[in-house]
Design a protein around this motif. Structure first.
Motif, PDB file in Angstrom:
ATOM      1  N   GLN A  24       0.836  -1.195   0.000  1.00 32.78           N
ATOM      2  CA  GLN A  24       0.000   0.000   0.000  1.00 32.78           C
ATOM      3  C   GLN A  24       0.874   1.249   0.000  1.00 32.78           C
ATOM      4  O   GLN A  24       2.013   1.229   0.465  1.00 32.78           O
ATOM      5  CB  GLN A  24      -0.915   0.007   1.233  1.00 32.78           C
ATOM      6  CG  GLN A  24      -1.804  -1.214   1.362  1.00 32.78           C
ATOM      7  CD  GLN A  24      -2.763  -1.395   0.198  1.00 32.78           C
ATOM      8  OE1 GLN A  24      -3.235  -0.402  -0.373  1.00 32.78           O
ATOM      9  NE2 GLN A  24      -3.059  -2.639  -0.159  1.00 32.78           N
ATOM     10  N   ILE A  25       0.339   2.329  -0.523  1.00 29.07           N
ATOM     11  CA  ILE A  25       1.043   3.606  -0.529  1.00 29.07           C
ATOM     12  C   ILE A  25       1.274   4.073   0.909  1.00 29.07           C
ATOM     13  O   ILE A  25       0.342   4.099   1.723  1.00 29.07           O
ATOM     14  CB  ILE A  25       0.253   4.644  -1.325  1.00 29.07           C
ATOM     15  CG1 ILE A  25       0.338   4.316  -2.827  1.00 29.07           C
ATOM     16  CG2 ILE A  25       0.739   6.063  -1.044  1.00 29.07           C
ATOM     17  CD1 ILE A  25      -0.522   5.187  -3.704  1.00 29.07           C
ATOM     18  N   SER A  26       2.529   4.416   1.224  1.00 31.61           N
ATOM     19  CA  SER A  26       2.859   4.851   2.577  1.00 31.61           C
ATOM     20  C   SER A  26       3.576   6.196   2.612  1.00 31.61           C
ATOM     21  O   SER A  26       3.780   6.759   3.691  1.00 31.61           O
ATOM     22  CB  SER A  26       3.737   3.801   3.267  1.00 31.61           C
ATOM     23  OG  SER A  26       4.912   3.565   2.520  1.00 31.61           O
ATOM     24  N   HIS A  27       3.976   6.716   1.443  1.00 32.24           N
ATOM     25  CA  HIS A  27       4.622   8.023   1.366  1.00 32.24           C
ATOM     26  C   HIS A  27       3.880   8.889   0.351  1.00 32.24           C
ATOM     27  O   HIS A  27       3.290   8.376  -0.608  1.00 32.24           O
ATOM     28  CB  HIS A  27       6.093   7.890   0.967  1.00 32.24           C
ATOM     29  CG  HIS A  27       6.903   7.116   1.957  1.00 32.24           C
ATOM     30  ND1 HIS A  27       7.123   5.759   1.832  1.00 32.24           N
ATOM     31  CD2 HIS A  27       7.536   7.506   3.086  1.00 32.24           C
ATOM     32  CE1 HIS A  27       7.872   5.351   2.847  1.00 32.24           C
ATOM     33  NE2 HIS A  27       8.126   6.376   3.616  1.00 32.24           N
ATOM     34  N   ALA A  28       3.941  10.185   0.543  1.00 33.41           N
ATOM     35  CA  ALA A  28       3.121  11.107  -0.247  1.00 33.41           C
ATOM     36  C   ALA A  28       3.434  11.072  -1.730  1.00 33.41           C
ATOM     37  O   ALA A  28       2.568  11.367  -2.567  1.00 33.41           O
ATOM     38  CB  ALA A  28       3.281  12.529   0.288  1.00 33.41           C
ATOM     39  N   THR A  29       4.666  10.718  -2.109  1.00 28.00           N
ATOM     40  CA  THR A  29       5.038  10.708  -3.527  1.00 28.00           C
ATOM     41  C   THR A  29       5.088   9.299  -4.107  1.00 28.00           C
ATOM     42  O   THR A  29       5.624   9.086  -5.195  1.00 28.00           O
ATOM     43  CB  THR A  29       6.389  11.407  -3.732  1.00 28.00           C
ATOM     44  OG1 THR A  29       7.368  10.806  -2.873  1.00 28.00           O
ATOM     45  CG2 THR A  29       6.289  12.894  -3.418  1.00 28.00           C
ATOM     46  N   ASP A  30       4.512   8.341  -3.395  1.00 23.61           N
ATOM     47  CA  ASP A  30       4.471   6.961  -3.901  1.00 23.61           C
ATOM     48  C   ASP A  30       3.461   6.808  -5.025  1.00 23.61           C
ATOM     49  O   ASP A  30       2.459   7.543  -5.102  1.00 23.61           O
ATOM     50  CB  ASP A  30       4.064   5.992  -2.782  1.00 23.61           C
ATOM     51  CG  ASP A  30       5.187   5.656  -1.830  1.00 23.61           C
ATOM     52  OD1 ASP A  30       6.355   5.973  -2.146  1.00 23.61           O
ATOM     53  OD2 ASP A  30       4.896   5.070  -0.764  1.00 23.61           O
ATOM     54  N   ILE A  31       3.726   5.828  -5.887  1.00 20.91           N
ATOM     55  CA  ILE A  31       2.721   5.347  -6.831  1.00 20.91           C
ATOM     56  C   ILE A  31       2.579   3.839  -6.639  1.00 20.91           C
ATOM     57  O   ILE A  31       3.538   3.150  -6.279  1.00 20.91           O
ATOM     58  CB  ILE A  31       3.087   5.662  -8.300  1.00 20.91           C
ATOM     59  CG1 ILE A  31       4.429   5.018  -8.696  1.00 20.91           C
ATOM     60  CG2 ILE A  31       3.111   7.154  -8.534  1.00 20.91           C
ATOM     61  CD1 ILE A  31       4.766   5.133 -10.180  1.00 20.91           C
ATOM     62  N   LYS A  32       1.379   3.340  -6.850  1.00 21.89           N
ATOM     63  CA  LYS A  32       1.123   1.899  -6.788  1.00 21.89           C
ATOM     64  C   LYS A  32       0.914   1.398  -8.207  1.00 21.89           C
ATOM     65  O   LYS A  32       0.172   2.007  -8.983  1.00 21.89           O
ATOM     66  CB  LYS A  32      -0.107   1.594  -5.939  1.00 21.89           C
ATOM     67  CG  LYS A  32      -0.398   0.101  -5.795  1.00 21.89           C
ATOM     68  CD  LYS A  32      -1.555  -0.139  -4.831  1.00 21.89           C
ATOM     69  CE  LYS A  32      -1.855  -1.620  -4.683  1.00 21.89           C
ATOM     70  NZ  LYS A  32      -2.951  -1.864  -3.708  1.00 21.89           N
ATOM     71  N   VAL A  33       1.586   0.302  -8.546  1.00 22.16           N
ATOM     72  CA  VAL A  33       1.587  -0.204  -9.919  1.00 22.16           C
ATOM     73  C   VAL A  33       1.080  -1.633  -9.951  1.00 22.16           C
ATOM     74  O   VAL A  33       1.528  -2.485  -9.164  1.00 22.16           O
ATOM     75  CB  VAL A  33       3.018  -0.154 -10.515  1.00 22.16           C
ATOM     76  CG1 VAL A  33       3.036  -0.723 -11.926  1.00 22.16           C
ATOM     77  CG2 VAL A  33       3.540   1.284 -10.517  1.00 22.16           C
ATOM     78  N   ARG A  34       0.132  -1.876 -10.847  1.00 27.49           N
ATOM     79  CA  ARG A  34      -0.274  -3.244 -11.167  1.00 27.49           C
ATOM     80  C   ARG A  34       0.739  -3.778 -12.162  1.00 27.49           C
ATOM     81  O   ARG A  34       0.827  -3.285 -13.299  1.00 27.49           O
ATOM     82  CB  ARG A  34      -1.677  -3.262 -11.768  1.00 27.49           C
ATOM     83  CG  ARG A  34      -2.090  -4.588 -12.424  1.00 27.49           C
ATOM     84  CD  ARG A  34      -2.221  -5.715 -11.409  1.00 27.49           C
ATOM     85  NE  ARG A  34      -2.859  -6.898 -11.967  1.00 27.49           N
ATOM     86  CZ  ARG A  34      -2.215  -7.967 -12.470  1.00 27.49           C
ATOM     87  NH1 ARG A  34      -0.887  -7.958 -12.516  1.00 27.49           N
ATOM     88  NH2 ARG A  34      -2.875  -8.995 -12.914  1.00 27.49           N
ATOM     89  N   LEU A  35       1.535  -4.743 -11.746  1.00 23.62           N
ATOM     90  CA  LEU A  35       2.589  -5.274 -12.596  1.00 23.62           C
ATOM     91  C   LEU A  35       2.029  -6.266 -13.610  1.00 23.62           C
ATOM     92  O   LEU A  35       1.231  -7.147 -13.265  1.00 23.62           O
ATOM     93  CB  LEU A  35       3.653  -5.966 -11.735  1.00 23.62           C
ATOM     94  CG  LEU A  35       4.509  -5.025 -10.884  1.00 23.62           C
ATOM     95  CD1 LEU A  35       5.167  -5.788  -9.744  1.00 23.62           C
ATOM     96  CD2 LEU A  35       5.564  -4.343 -11.751  1.00 23.62           C
ATOM     97  N   TYR A  36       2.474  -6.132 -14.852  1.00 22.90           N
ATOM     98  CA  TYR A  36       2.076  -7.062 -15.897  1.00 22.90           C
ATOM     99  C   TYR A  36       3.248  -7.902 -16.414  1.00 22.90           C
ATOM    100  O   TYR A  36       3.025  -8.891 -17.119  1.00 22.90           O
ATOM    101  CB  TYR A  36       1.422  -6.316 -17.055  1.00 22.90           C
ATOM    102  CG  TYR A  36       0.040  -5.826 -16.703  1.00 22.90           C
ATOM    103  CD1 TYR A  36      -1.038  -6.708 -16.604  1.00 22.90           C
ATOM    104  CD2 TYR A  36      -0.200  -4.477 -16.439  1.00 22.90           C
ATOM    105  CE1 TYR A  36      -2.305  -6.268 -16.264  1.00 22.90           C
ATOM    106  CE2 TYR A  36      -1.462  -4.022 -16.098  1.00 22.90           C
ATOM    107  CZ  TYR A  36      -2.513  -4.922 -16.007  1.00 22.90           C
ATOM    108  OH  TYR A  36      -3.760  -4.477 -15.650  1.00 22.90           O
ATOM    109  N   ALA A  37       4.463  -7.505 -16.063  1.00 27.16           N
ATOM    110  CA  ALA A  37       5.633  -8.288 -16.477  1.00 27.16           C
ATOM    111  C   ALA A  37       6.814  -7.908 -15.597  1.00 27.16           C
ATOM    112  O   ALA A  37       6.896  -6.785 -15.090  1.00 27.16           O
ATOM    113  CB  ALA A  37       5.970  -8.042 -17.947  1.00 27.16           C
ATOM    114  N   ALA A  38       7.714  -8.871 -15.422  1.00 27.78           N
ATOM    115  CA  ALA A  38       8.947  -8.647 -14.663  1.00 27.78           C
ATOM    116  C   ALA A  38      10.110  -9.255 -15.427  1.00 27.78           C
ATOM    117  O   ALA A  38      10.035 -10.414 -15.867  1.00 27.78           O
ATOM    118  CB  ALA A  38       8.844  -9.271 -13.271  1.00 27.78           C
ATOM    119  N   GLY A  39      11.173  -8.486 -15.601  1.00 32.28           N
ATOM    120  CA  GLY A  39      12.363  -9.016 -16.238  1.00 32.28           C
ATOM    121  C   GLY A  39      13.105  -9.961 -15.300  1.00 32.28           C
ATOM    122  O   GLY A  39      13.080  -9.795 -14.083  1.00 32.28           O
TER     123      GLY A  39
END
Length: 331
Positions: A24-39
């Motif tokens: 979950q977002i815990s800092h004011a400048t965080d973004i949360k991303v739904r990941l669709y792929a990982a290298g």
């Protein structure tokens, strides 16, 4: 959420698909991303075999340094992205912050970039580490200039195949080593001027002939070990030799006689040593490479795409060696 968890130090069998808490977002400048792929990168397999890279880091841990996905939430002071934006990044996976072998991640907006418009999530997830590594080795460490000759050791690999393209974009002459005729055709399709099949040809003789006995202005060693040692006499007098690996014990007398500049490229340093200004440079590299990609001047080759649950198989593929381009997990 589902994630691949490293449960112990060991072979690929220590990677397990588990349900863990969604970040979950815990800092004011965080973004949360739904990941669709990982290298999947060699550093992931080394961490799995040797342990997490931060002191006092504890297992279990989620690996995966490269990620691509969609922004699904933003912190109150996050102003660089909006919900729905597609992003790619290098973040986590070294033993402190959560890695990207998972369905979601949270990171500061400062470390993310908008994906190139022409890339799929799979291609985007394959790219950040190798682009940053190749860019740093060729230009920051290697000082490559237009008209110079560069030798890229293992030009068909993950880092190698983008190094070939970036060097050509800079106006260099590119010689590279590969293991087969098929890979020779592959690197030539990316712009390599010469491909030496090391299983069929003596590399030293070939480089000598191709450079009129002068050697390459820059040699980029992506393999290490004996290849680093063998690269020394392939480098021109007063040239540069950059490696990705620790050379271990090696006789540097010939490098000294040649007046070589020896360089190391470890793109993990800004994360391991908390150097935010250096990490900002990495974001700028991704932005520059995104322009190249969208202009059709740079491509990312993915040889294997596996579902998240098969992360152990992806690690086995990398450790078996000789993959072309990158291996990616689809989430």
């Amino acid at each position: 959420m589902k994630a691949i968890v490293m449960t112990a130090v060991g072979d690929s069998g220590v990677l397990a698909l588990q349900e863990i808490a969604e970040p979950q977002i815990s800092h004011a400048t965080d973004i949360k991303v739904r990941l669709y792929a990982a290298g999947v990168n060699p550093v992931d397999t080394k961490i799995r075999r040797n342990g997490l890279l931060y002191p006092n880091a504890l297992l279990p841990a989620v690996l995966g340094f490269d990620g691509a996905g969609e922004v699904v939430a933003i912190g109150p002071n996050a102003d660089q992205f909006k919900v729905g934006d597609k992003v790619w990044f290098c973040h986590g996976g070294l033993g402190r912050e959560q890695g990207n072998y998972a369905e979601y991640t949270v990171l500061d907006q400062r470390w993310a970039c908008r994906m190139p418009a022409d890339l799929s999530y799979v291609e985007a997830a394959a790219a950040p580490l190798v682009l940053i590594t190749a860019f740093g080795a060729l230009f920051a460490r290697g000082g490559l200039q237009a008209g110079q000759t560069v030798l890229v050791q293992a030009g068909a690999g993950g880092v190698g195949h983008v190094a070939v393209q970036l060097a050509k974009l800079a106006g260099a002459r590119v010689i590279t080593t590969v293991s087969s005729a098929e890979k020779a055709e592959f690197v030539k399709s990316l712009g390599a001027d010469e491909a030496i099949i090391y299983s069929q040809t003596d590399v030293a003789d070939a480089v000598s002939q191709l450079t009129c006995q002068q050697g390459a202005d820059l040699v980029f060693d992506t393999i290490g070990g004996d290849t680093f040692k063998a690269s020394i006499p392939l480098t021109a007098y007063y040239g540069r030799l950059v490696t990705l690996l620790e050379p271990k014990a090696v006789d540097l007398s010939e490098a000294r006689v040649r007046n070589l500049l020896l360089g190391f490229e470890l793109m993990l340093t800004p994360m391991l040593r908390d150097l935010p200004l250096a990490r900002d440079r990495y974001v700028e590299i991704l932005k520059q490479c995104a322009e190249f990609i969208d202009a059709g001047k740079l491509s990312i080759h993915v040889s294997h795409v596996l579902p998240l649950a098969q992360a152990s198989t992806a690690h086995d593929l990398l450790e078996a060696g000789h993959t072309t381009g990158k291996v990616v997990l689809s989430i």
